[in-house]
Design an enzyme around this catalytic site. Structure first.
Site, PDB file in Angstrom:
ATOM      1  N   CYS A 162      16.297  -8.218 -11.847  1.00 36.59           N
ATOM      2  CA  CYS A 162      15.148  -8.562 -11.253  1.00 36.59           C
ATOM      3  C   CYS A 162      14.081  -7.439 -10.954  1.00 36.59           C
ATOM      4  O   CYS A 162      12.978  -7.702 -10.515  1.00 36.59           O
ATOM      5  CB  CYS A 162      15.199  -9.378 -10.102  1.00 36.59           C
ATOM      6  SG  CYS A 162      16.615 -10.964 -10.354  1.00 36.59           S
ATOM      7  N   HIS A 301       9.693  -8.838  -2.284  1.00 37.91           N
ATOM      8  CA  HIS A 301      10.331  -9.362  -3.199  1.00 37.91           C
ATOM      9  C   HIS A 301      10.593 -10.600  -2.923  1.00 37.91           C
ATOM     10  O   HIS A 301      10.700 -11.672  -3.782  1.00 37.91           O
ATOM     11  CB  HIS A 301      11.888  -8.551  -3.415  1.00 37.91           C
ATOM     12  CG  HIS A 301      12.567  -8.805  -4.279  1.00 37.91           C
ATOM     13  ND1 HIS A 301      12.142  -8.956  -5.725  1.00 37.91           N
ATOM     14  CD2 HIS A 301      14.114  -9.196  -4.332  1.00 37.91           C
ATOM     15  CE1 HIS A 301      13.410  -9.471  -6.592  1.00 37.91           C
ATOM     16  NE2 HIS A 301      14.502  -9.675  -5.690  1.00 37.91           N
ATOM     17  N   GLU A 312      15.151  -6.924   3.549  1.00 38.91           N
ATOM     18  CA  GLU A 312      13.752  -6.314   3.108  1.00 38.91           C
ATOM     19  C   GLU A 312      12.974  -6.341   4.347  1.00 38.91           C
ATOM     20  O   GLU A 312      12.269  -5.451   4.424  1.00 38.91           O
ATOM     21  CB  GLU A 312      13.040  -7.268   2.299  1.00 38.91           C
ATOM     22  CG  GLU A 312      11.826  -6.611   1.655  1.00 38.91           C
ATOM     23  CD  GLU A 312      11.098  -7.614   0.480  1.00 38.91           C
ATOM     24  OE1 GLU A 312      11.709  -8.628   0.243  1.00 38.91           O
ATOM     25  OE2 GLU A 312      10.223  -6.997  -0.187  1.00 38.91           O
ATOM     26  N   LYS A 334       6.856 -15.396  -5.193  1.00 41.35           N
ATOM     27  CA  LYS A 334       8.080 -16.367  -5.670  1.00 41.35           C
ATOM     28  C   LYS A 334       7.917 -17.652  -5.230  1.00 41.35           C
ATOM     29  O   LYS A 334       8.284 -18.651  -5.653  1.00 41.35           O
ATOM     30  CB  LYS A 334       9.101 -15.697  -5.636  1.00 41.35           C
ATOM     31  CG  LYS A 334       9.305 -14.369  -6.342  1.00 41.35           C
ATOM     32  CD  LYS A 334      10.796 -13.736  -6.035  1.00 41.35           C
ATOM     33  CE  LYS A 334      10.861 -12.381  -6.782  1.00 41.35           C
ATOM     34  NZ  LYS A 334      10.118 -11.221  -6.424  1.00 41.35           N
ATOM     35  N   HIS A 339      11.486 -17.463  -9.163  1.00 46.01           N
ATOM     36  CA  HIS A 339      12.185 -16.067  -9.326  1.00 46.01           C
ATOM     37  C   HIS A 339      12.458 -15.787 -10.919  1.00 46.01           C
ATOM     38  O   HIS A 339      13.312 -16.280 -11.501  1.00 46.01           O
ATOM     39  CB  HIS A 339      13.730 -15.958  -8.713  1.00 46.01           C
ATOM     40  CG  HIS A 339      13.792 -14.342  -8.777  1.00 46.01           C
ATOM     41  ND1 HIS A 339      13.365 -13.332  -9.302  1.00 46.01           N
ATOM     42  CD2 HIS A 339      14.681 -13.668  -7.839  1.00 46.01           C
ATOM     43  CE1 HIS A 339      13.677 -12.211  -9.251  1.00 46.01           C
ATOM     44  NE2 HIS A 339      14.580 -12.383  -8.156  1.00 46.01           N
ATOM     45  N   PHE A 398      20.401  -7.874  -8.516  1.00 50.73           N
ATOM     46  CA  PHE A 398      21.751  -7.649  -8.974  1.00 50.73           C
ATOM     47  C   PHE A 398      21.941  -6.418  -9.569  1.00 50.73           C
ATOM     48  O   PHE A 398      21.358  -5.999 -10.347  1.00 50.73           O
ATOM     49  CB  PHE A 398      22.018  -8.678  -9.820  1.00 50.73           C
ATOM     50  CG  PHE A 398      22.073 -10.253  -9.381  1.00 50.73           C
ATOM     51  CD1 PHE A 398      21.740 -10.666  -7.823  1.00 50.73           C
ATOM     52  CD2 PHE A 398      22.478 -11.410 -10.190  1.00 50.73           C
ATOM     53  CE1 PHE A 398      21.668 -11.859  -7.490  1.00 50.73           C
ATOM     54  CE2 PHE A 398      22.419 -12.645  -9.724  1.00 50.73           C
ATOM     55  CZ  PHE A 398      22.315 -12.703  -8.211  1.00 50.73           C
TER      56      PHE A 398
END
Length: 412
Positions: A162, A301, A312, A334, A339, A398
């Site tokens: 991502c 994010h 975050e 998002k 996403h 990830f």
């Protein structure tokens, strides 16, 4: 040091194709997330997504090209055409070896891979298409775009889940800074909304199980319960500042800094300390030579997962301090598109570019109940007008990959 600016934007997203459609939808708070329509997903754990529903490849490609290109490549090429058209560079006067491409993907041609495995299983080796490998490999969006537009400069692909698109843009930025190219098309592309993709991401148990599709993605909200899969692509035209200025190009913003780190912690979960995330932000801001308190906007994010949003939040406040970190405007793109994995950083960055360009910050949908553990100034309810001069855009992935880009309104 050579300066790098952005002069063209290309978008394929669940809420619109092209910069204008995308921006209008963001500004209006349009929700592109709904129950999956591409296949019957009623019995899947993952049955909600941000799909690109109105993409007809035959509007952009002839039948042969459409048959021999994966959806990820098609998305990337459509975006590249848009960005090139807007930048309006006369490439007949440009050495093609000074024009490069870096477009990444997290999953690559997963449609092609799954279809080919099915053919092998059901019809045998002899029926597997010779186009399987060139259609599915992760670097083909970059390679195909280069072929179509005679870009013979540096050409490569980044794949970091991502964080892919922001890593791609950051590396393209450095390619121009160090003088290896004057022009770079860069971004990310992803198309994973197929049964295999839904089953695979559903098995991670990081997805939202909210029964209301339109309410499923809710970054930083106390009732968030996981991320929502999306798809799409974003590609931008990066070029050396003096060339853009001499041409009289419209400059959306200048890239001032880029930070990249890794959690080195877990397959899927972020390091709860947020140390590597904070460090990526700090590197981007230091390289931009900014006081962290001068940041006007954070394009987060914002995955809508309990762990990521909390981590975050803490990283932003560590960077800016408690007071400034609680005050800075925060938007989570998002919430409207889901996403889009390897494309998400580019789509987020384009939303940030438009905030700089239009002085309007889009809202974060479904932010209804503030979470005391995510006490940020999340823009909610409607878009707000603001003089946005400095933005950081975050992407985490990830594998612990972190990428941050610092954008600034361009000054002479």
């Amino acid at each position: 040091m050579r300066r790098v600016v952005i002069t063209g934007i290309g978008v394929v997203s669940p809420i619109g194709i092209g910069r204008n459609e995308y921006w209008d939808a963001l500004a209006e708070g349009k929700n592109g997330i709904d129950f999956i329509s591409a296949f019957d997903a009623a019995d899947y754990r993952l049955n909600i997504a941000g799909e690109v529903r109105n993409f007809d490849p035959l509007l952009w490609f002839d039948k042969k090209e459409a048959r021999h290109t994966d959806r990820t490549v098609q998305f990337a090429e459509v975006c590249a055409r848009q960005a090139l058209e807007e930048a309006n560079i006369n490439f007949t006067d440009v050495d093609p070896y000074r024009f490069g491409v870096c477009i990444g993907s997290g999953q690559g041609g997963i449609h092609t891979l799954v279809d080919s495995v099915t053919v092998l299983s059901e019809r045998g080796e002899a029926r597997v298409s010779p186009f399987t490998v060139p259609m599915m490999i992760v670097d083909m969006p970059s390679g195909y775009v280069a072929m179509k537009h005679n870009a013979k400069g540096p050409n490569f692909s980044v794949s970091s889940a991502c964080a892919t698109a922001l890593h791609s843009i950051g590396e393209a930025y450095h390619t121009i800074v160090r003088g290896d190219a004057d022009y770079m098309l860069s971004g990310g592309t992803e198309a994973t909304i197929i049964p295999f993709g839904a089953a695979s991401f559903g098995a991670t148990k990081a997805i939202s199980r909210n029964p209301e599709a339109k309410k499923a993605c809710r970054p930083f909200d106390a009732d968030r319960d996981g991320f929502v899969l999306g798809e799409g692509a974003g590609v931008i035209m990066l070029e050396e500042y003096e060339a853009a200025k001499a041409r009289g190009a419209h400059i959306y913003a200048e890239i001032k800094g880029y930070g990249a780190t890794c959690d080195a912690y877990h397959f899927t979960a972020p390091d709860p300390s947020g140390d590597a995330t904070y460090t990526a932000m700090k590197l981007a801001v230091e390289r931009a030579d900014w006081d962290p308190k001068s940041i006007d906007l954070v394009n987060a994010h914002g995955t809508s997962t309990p762990l990521n949003d909390k981590m975050e939040t803490e990283a932003v406040k560590r960077l800016m301090g408690e007071e400034a970190g609680s005050r800075v405007l925060v938007q989570a793109t998002k919430s409207m598109i889901g996403h889009a994995l390897g494309a998400s950083g580019a789509l987020d960055l384009i939303a940030a570019l438009m905030a700089v360009d239009k002085s309007i910050v889009h809202q974060t949908l479904n932010y209804e109940t503030p979470d005391p553990e995510c006490a940020l100034n999340v823009v909610a309810g409607k878009a707000v007008r603001a003089d946005v001069r400095r933005v950081i855009v975050n992407a985490f992935a990830f594998g612990g990959h972190n990428a941050v880009i610092a954008l600034e309104k361009c000054r002479d």
